[in-house]
Design an enzyme around this catalytic site. Structure first.
Site, PDB file in Angstrom:
ATOM      1  N   ASP A 125       0.860  -1.183   0.000  1.00  0.00           N
ATOM      2  CA  ASP A 125       0.000   0.000   0.000  1.00  0.00           C
ATOM      3  C   ASP A 125       0.898   1.235   0.000  1.00  0.00           C
ATOM      4  O   ASP A 125       2.118   1.112   0.091  1.00  0.00           O
ATOM      5  CB  ASP A 125      -0.917   0.022   1.238  1.00  0.00           C
ATOM      6  CG  ASP A 125      -0.162  -0.309   2.490  1.00  0.00           C
ATOM      7  OD1 ASP A 125       1.009   0.135   2.621  1.00  0.00           O
ATOM      8  OD2 ASP A 125      -0.702  -1.004   3.372  1.00  0.00           O
ATOM      9  N   ASP A 173       1.641   5.204   1.502  1.00  0.00           N
ATOM     10  CA  ASP A 173       1.387   6.256   2.484  1.00  0.00           C
ATOM     11  C   ASP A 173       1.968   7.548   1.942  1.00  0.00           C
ATOM     12  O   ASP A 173       3.007   7.542   1.279  1.00  0.00           O
ATOM     13  CB  ASP A 173       2.088   5.922   3.810  1.00  0.00           C
ATOM     14  CG  ASP A 173       1.647   4.572   4.355  1.00  0.00           C
ATOM     15  OD1 ASP A 173       0.434   4.384   4.524  1.00  0.00           O
ATOM     16  OD2 ASP A 173       2.516   3.697   4.576  1.00  0.00           O
ATOM     17  N   ASP A 215      10.164   4.935  12.649  1.00  0.00           N
ATOM     18  CA  ASP A 215      10.835   3.918  13.454  1.00  0.00           C
ATOM     19  C   ASP A 215      12.228   3.508  12.959  1.00  0.00           C
ATOM     20  O   ASP A 215      13.192   3.534  13.714  1.00  0.00           O
ATOM     21  CB  ASP A 215       9.925   2.684  13.639  1.00  0.00           C
ATOM     22  CG  ASP A 215       9.234   2.230  12.355  1.00  0.00           C
ATOM     23  OD1 ASP A 215       9.542   2.784  11.276  1.00  0.00           O
ATOM     24  OD2 ASP A 215       8.387   1.320  12.441  1.00  0.00           O
TER      25      ASP A 215
HETATM   26  P1  ATP Z   1       4.204  -2.721   5.766  1.00  0.00           P
HETATM   27  O1  ATP Z   1       3.197  -1.820   5.092  1.00  0.00           O
HETATM   28  O2  ATP Z   1       5.000  -3.585   4.893  1.00  0.00           O
HETATM   29  O3  ATP Z   1       3.580  -3.462   6.888  1.00  0.00           O
HETATM   30  P2  ATP Z   1       5.229  -0.231   6.695  1.00  0.00           P
HETATM   31  O4  ATP Z   1       6.583   0.150   7.213  1.00  0.00           O
HETATM   32  O5  ATP Z   1       4.716   0.478   5.507  1.00  0.00           O
HETATM   33  O6  ATP Z   1       5.272  -1.790   6.466  1.00  0.00           O
HETATM   34  P3  ATP Z   1       2.952   0.828   8.010  1.00  0.00           P
HETATM   35  O7  ATP Z   1       2.284   0.345   9.241  1.00  0.00           O
HETATM   36  O8  ATP Z   1       2.208   0.888   6.739  1.00  0.00           O
HETATM   37  O9  ATP Z   1       4.217  -0.092   7.869  1.00  0.00           O
HETATM   38  O10 ATP Z   1       3.559   2.253   8.368  1.00  0.00           O
HETATM   39  C1  ATP Z   1       3.923   3.225   7.402  1.00  0.00           C
HETATM   40  C2  ATP Z   1       5.099   4.035   7.884  1.00  0.00           C
HETATM   41  O11 ATP Z   1       4.772   4.711   9.103  1.00  0.00           O
HETATM   42  C3  ATP Z   1       6.331   3.216   8.230  1.00  0.00           C
HETATM   43  O12 ATP Z   1       7.116   2.967   7.111  1.00  0.00           O
HETATM   44  C4  ATP Z   1       7.032   4.108   9.226  1.00  0.00           C
HETATM   45  O13 ATP Z   1       7.724   5.160   8.594  1.00  0.00           O
HETATM   46  C5  ATP Z   1       5.870   4.725   9.985  1.00  0.00           C
HETATM   47  N1  ATP Z   1       5.538   3.896  11.167  1.00  0.00           N
HETATM   48  C6  ATP Z   1       4.658   2.886  11.244  1.00  0.00           C
HETATM   49  N2  ATP Z   1       4.589   2.378  12.470  1.00  0.00           N
HETATM   50  C7  ATP Z   1       5.435   3.096  13.223  1.00  0.00           C
HETATM   51  C8  ATP Z   1       5.818   3.077  14.588  1.00  0.00           C
HETATM   52  N3  ATP Z   1       5.287   2.180  15.423  1.00  0.00           N
HETATM   53  N4  ATP Z   1       6.711   3.992  14.998  1.00  0.00           N
HETATM   54  C9  ATP Z   1       7.232   4.903  14.158  1.00  0.00           C
HETATM   55  N5  ATP Z   1       6.943   4.961  12.870  1.00  0.00           N
HETATM   56  C10 ATP Z   1       6.046   4.081  12.387  1.00  0.00           C
HETATM   57 MG    MG Z   2       2.702   0.388   4.625  1.00  0.00          MG
END
Ligand code: ATP
Ligand code: MG
Length: 450
Positions: A74, A76, A148
């Protein structure tokens, strides 16, 4: 001399983690991601926001995934527009969350999550330092510090095709390192789920968790107890359905993250008896996810918890409870224990119980019962479950093969299959029936798993 070295290391750390440090601006000729590779919706959202004078970038997982050649799940977007300003620009959008407001913008079938740059300090924390709410906004550099891992703090501008990299995320990705931004202990205290994310992302992306980020996990695992159950449920589901469940669970165990936190994983990982069944479940889930086949949370949890149901069911029977009653009590007991830590939704719990409840019915191969069973709307899932049990040696392979044939046979063949079972039963040496005669037929032959 040592003091000089320390000063140099210290000033490097401050420079690389402070909000005022100049980020690297990496052109497309170096990183190779072209705007067509990000989703049309995300590019459109960025273009609209930028057209109104805001900053807007595709950020996080999508850019990280593209850089290592994965297809993003997805997209963001991060912007300096407030949620209300974003909402006003897109007709099909809504603000979600109260404590962490973000905007969902719908574009065709896609939902783009748009968040406003966060300030470097969270607005509200609990007594352990866990962030509770955060609607205070800041600059892009501050937002980068709040993310993170370095590989998740990459901002891609689809208009100029430039990546803005504040924390050497591109270099870390090239070196296959998952590094926490800032001081890992402090970051885990703010949000303990980051420890689970570290394990999941490392497993998914084939990265090594940087030793500084890995070292505190064992000690700090206990902090996961303060995390709301709904969030743990979501995170556990993500982990189990990532297509890398086997690797993730293996690593959770190595990091000591599986113990005393999620009863589900405790059970799964601590029982050597059920191990084969559990690994088979995880492997088959990974295979399905990778083949883009649907995986239901109900099926997965039902399978992971089945060994426990079986164990408790046996314990209750030994204590003198009637078999039928003890089977249903065992199901309830297992779900109740899970509910203390994992907010398994009512719907998922219903699915789980339905699947479990079907299992004894596969043991009945006489009369009209098999015809009723194959008409059950969840027959296919129930049979998949049975098949898994058979692979693990919990029920005879013959049983699962028989049901497969029965389900695919015409009417006459079905009658024949039933007769064949009957004949086999008649030929089988007579068993001592004293105990089993008292059992209702449905549970009489249900064996403990695997
Ligand atoms: P995936 O979508 O593959 O699960 P992702 O890293 O994109 O991994 P998301 O939950 O979609 O995970 O989060 C989007 C972004 O938001 C992350 O890439 C990170 O930059 C930020 N993020 C998400 N969760 C956290 C957290 N717990 N603490 C700090 N930043 C976060
Ligand atoms: Mg994501």
């Amino acid at each position: 001399m040592i003091r000089k070295l320390l000063r140099r290391v210290f000033s490097y750390r401050v420079a690389s983690f402070s909000a005022s440090a100049e980020p690297a601006r990496i052109p497309v000729s170096q990183h190779g991601i072209h705007r067509e590779q990000v989703s049309h919706g995300a590019a459109k959202v960025c273009a609209t926001l930028q057209g109104r004078g805001f900053q807007a970038y595709v950020v996080g997982g999508a850019i990280r995934d593209l850089l290592i050649g994965h297809l993003p799940k997805d997209h963001d977007v991060a912007t300096d527009a407030t949620p209300e300003e974003v909402r006003a620009l897109f007709r099909r959008s809504r603000i979600i969350g109260r404590r962490f407001k973000i905007v969902h913008v719908i574009n065709g079938l896609e939902t783009i999550e748009v968040s406003t740059f966060r300030a470097s300090q969270a607005a509200e924390t609990d007594k352990h330092g866990r962030v509770l709410a955060d609607n205070s906004y800041g600059s892009q550099a501050e937002d980068a510090i709040r993310r993170d891992f370095t590989v998740n703090a990459l901002y891609y501008d689809p208009i100029t095709e430039t990546i803005i990299d504040y924390h050497h995320g591109v270099a870390d990705l090239q070196q296959k390192t998952l590094r926490v931004i800032g001081e890992p202990r402090a970051r885990y205290r703010e949000d303990p789920v980051r420890m689970l994310r570290a394990v999941r992302l490392a497993a998914k992306l084939g990265l090594i968790i940087d030793p500084a980020a890995r070292a505190p996990i064992r000690d700090m695992a206990i902090l996961l107890e303060n995390v709301p159950t709904a969030r743990l449920f979501d995170e556990t589901l993500k982990l189990l359905m990532s297509g890398n469940a086997v690797r993730c669970i293996g690593q959770l165990r190595e990091e000591g993250l599986h113990h005393g936190l999620l009863p589900l994983l405790d059970i799964v990982l601590d029982q050597t008896v059920s191990e084969r069944f559990v690994w088979l479940t995880l492997e088959s889930t990974d295979t399905r996810v990778r083949a883009d086949k649907p995986v239901s949370a109900g099926f997965l949890f039902a399978a992971l918890l089945w060994p426990e149901v079986s164990r408790i069911w046996e314990r209750r029977q030994t204590a003198g409870e009637p078999p039928y009653q003890s089977f249903f009590d065992a199901m309830d007991e297992v779900l109740a224990v899970q509910a203390q830590r994992l907010a398994i939704t009512r719907r998922v719990a219903g699915d789980i119980k339905e699947l479990w409840g079907l299992q004894p019915r596969f043991e009945k191969r006489a009369g009209r019962a098999p015809f009723r069973l194959i008409e059950h709307p969840r027959f296919r899932a129930g049979w998949d479950f049975l098949h898994l049990r058979a692979q693990a040696g919990g029920v005879p392979e013959e049983l699962s093969a028989w049901w497969h044939r029965f389900a695919h046979a015409g009417h006459n063949q079905r009658e024949e299959l039933l007769r064949a079972v009957q004949t086999n039963n008649d030929k089988a040496p007579t068993r001592k029936r004293r105990r089993s005669r008292r059992k209702p037929a449905e549970t009489a032959t249900l064996k403990p798993v695997p």
